[in-house]
Design a protein around this motif. Sequence first.
Motif, short mmCIF file in Angstrom:
data_model
loop_
_atom_site.label_atom_id
_atom_site.label_comp_id
_atom_site.label_asym_id
_atom_site.label_seq_id
_atom_site.Cartn_x
_atom_site.Cartn_y
_atom_site.Cartn_z
N THR A 55 3.98 8.60 -1.01
CA THR A 55 3.39 7.64 -0.56
C THR A 55 1.73 8.01 -0.44
O THR A 55 1.03 7.07 -0.72
CB THR A 55 3.82 7.56 0.71
OG1 THR A 55 5.17 7.14 0.88
CG2 THR A 55 3.31 6.32 1.62
N THR A 60 4.74 5.04 -6.66
CA THR A 60 5.90 4.65 -6.49
C THR A 60 6.94 5.54 -7.26
O THR A 60 8.19 5.07 -7.15
CB THR A 60 5.90 3.32 -7.21
OG1 THR A 60 5.84 3.06 -8.39
CG2 THR A 60 5.21 2.20 -6.39
N TYR A 233 7.77 -1.46 -2.63
CA TYR A 233 6.49 -0.34 -2.18
C TYR A 233 6.25 -0.58 -0.64
O TYR A 233 6.01 0.34 -0.04
CB TYR A 233 5.43 -0.64 -3.04
CG TYR A 233 4.26 0.27 -2.30
CD1 TYR A 233 4.47 1.76 -2.78
CD2 TYR A 233 3.29 -0.06 -1.84
CE1 TYR A 233 3.48 2.78 -2.13
CE2 TYR A 233 2.30 0.77 -1.49
CZ TYR A 233 2.39 2.11 -1.63
OH TYR A 233 1.25 3.07 -1.26
N LEU A 236 7.69 1.82 2.09
CA LEU A 236 6.89 3.04 2.18
C LEU A 236 5.82 3.03 3.06
O LEU A 236 5.37 4.17 3.81
CB LEU A 236 6.51 3.70 0.43
CG LEU A 236 7.51 4.06 -0.50
CD1 LEU A 236 7.09 4.40 -1.59
CD2 LEU A 236 8.54 5.33 0.25
N TYR A 237 5.14 2.03 2.78
CA TYR A 237 3.79 1.69 3.76
C TYR A 237 4.29 1.58 5.40
O TYR A 237 3.71 2.19 6.15
CB TYR A 237 3.21 0.76 3.40
CG TYR A 237 1.69 0.52 3.91
CD1 TYR A 237 0.46 1.05 3.51
CD2 TYR A 237 1.57 -0.38 5.12
CE1 TYR A 237 -0.67 1.18 4.04
CE2 TYR A 237 0.43 -0.64 5.81
CZ TYR A 237 -0.91 0.17 5.24
OH TYR A 237 -1.98 0.11 5.79
N LYS A 240 5.54 4.93 7.23
CA LYS A 240 4.63 5.79 7.71
C LYS A 240 4.06 5.65 9.17
O LYS A 240 3.75 6.63 9.80
CB LYS A 240 3.25 5.54 6.72
CG LYS A 240 3.50 6.11 5.15
CD LYS A 240 2.10 5.30 4.34
CE LYS A 240 0.93 6.01 4.69
NZ LYS A 240 -0.04 5.56 3.78
N PRO A 383 -3.21 1.98 1.69
CA PRO A 383 -2.92 2.63 0.58
C PRO A 383 -4.38 3.42 0.30
O PRO A 383 -5.25 2.55 0.22
CB PRO A 383 -2.37 1.78 -0.20
CG PRO A 383 -1.83 0.59 0.48
CD PRO A 383 -3.01 0.40 1.59
#
Length: 403
Positions: A55, A60, A233, A236-237, A240, A383
């Motif tokens: 990440t 990815t 994706y 994943l964000y 966090k 990101p």
Amino acid sequence: MTARPAPTPEKLPALVQPVLEFFGKQSCYDFLPPSSQVLALDIDLPLRHAFCVVTEHNSTFATLWDSQSQKLCGMMTVTDYVKIVLSMMNEPEKMEAYWNSPIRAWKDERPDHGRPRDTIIQVDVEDSLLSAIHLLYTHNVHRVPVTHDGNLLYVISHLPLLSYMVSSEEGMNSDLFSFTIQELEIGTCNEIASATEDFTIGELLQMSMERGISTIPIVDPQTKKLIDIFTRYDVLYVTKTVEYPLVVKLKDAPRPNRTLNTCYQTDTLQTVLEHLAHQSVNRLVIIDEDALVQGVISTYDIFKFFSRYTSTPPGTPTTVTTTPGSSFPPSPATPKSSASKAGMTPASTQSTGSTQNGAPQEPSLSLSVVKEAEGEPEPTDKPEESGSKPIDIKDVGASVDGE
């Protein structure tokens, strides 16, 4: 003015042929960028740290490296992460122990899809790009590693291939690109899955996996107009900053900043290709004049269309089993002159394509081999931009030139 008829099935092969000839003339070496990023994770790294590293590198996927057998042994992607999260959805008490287990344990449990576990689909740096495209299509994968004498040099995927074609006058030299995507029937325009912002992250991921799609258009519940998109994706964000992301509604979840990229069915293939390449995105949502969702077109759809009209290119490699002794990171030796472009440098060397002793260096690729991470990276608000500095990690072989 009389409308031009759509190309017949009999004429399509001739229209696609210049595209296939372009990729057939280009080797994977010709395609290698001046600098790029290849992230490799030691499979003894805990899963928790593995996905944090992926990440924070704004990636990815990552290639996997077995330090015991000294060879590349596979790839880990955001889809793998989604599968892990969903499999633990009904067993939250097992989640902590699972995240702390090594990648090796997960890899041993993962389905092998009918291939030996130590097998990697790969292409040699001197093979043609058409060979790589053929492997992507026939094995239904999104990435193919480029290797040379056992050394990992690059990972080919659809978007860089498309951008490479768009940037070349020869690559776009066909009447094919003047037809609309509707006339060519490229993209998915039937039974399109959509959702609203009231869906939870878990529901969206479940829909994504059940339907085999990576993007879900988000629509207004009243007007049905497109207002956002959700991709795999995104999870994943979200993870966090959110401890239990699956139960969070999309409207309450932290999201990456992105532009809503769309197109129309009446857009030409050239217009769509240029949009994908210039915005550096893998897919566009197809809408009508009222912003109602009509479908989705992706880089995968486009290369699938091209691949329908090609047979196996001469010299196309088959699935290759890696063997102990493969060098990774690359050794200082350069077996063939062409490999120098791809960064056949010692792991301690940072190659950036700059000058050395007044002489220009060859374009190069540096590798990050992650063996151990100290704690978890701090969450960020968005990101990292392309080319940003990677997080600090122990035992990094060399710095990464941004991708």
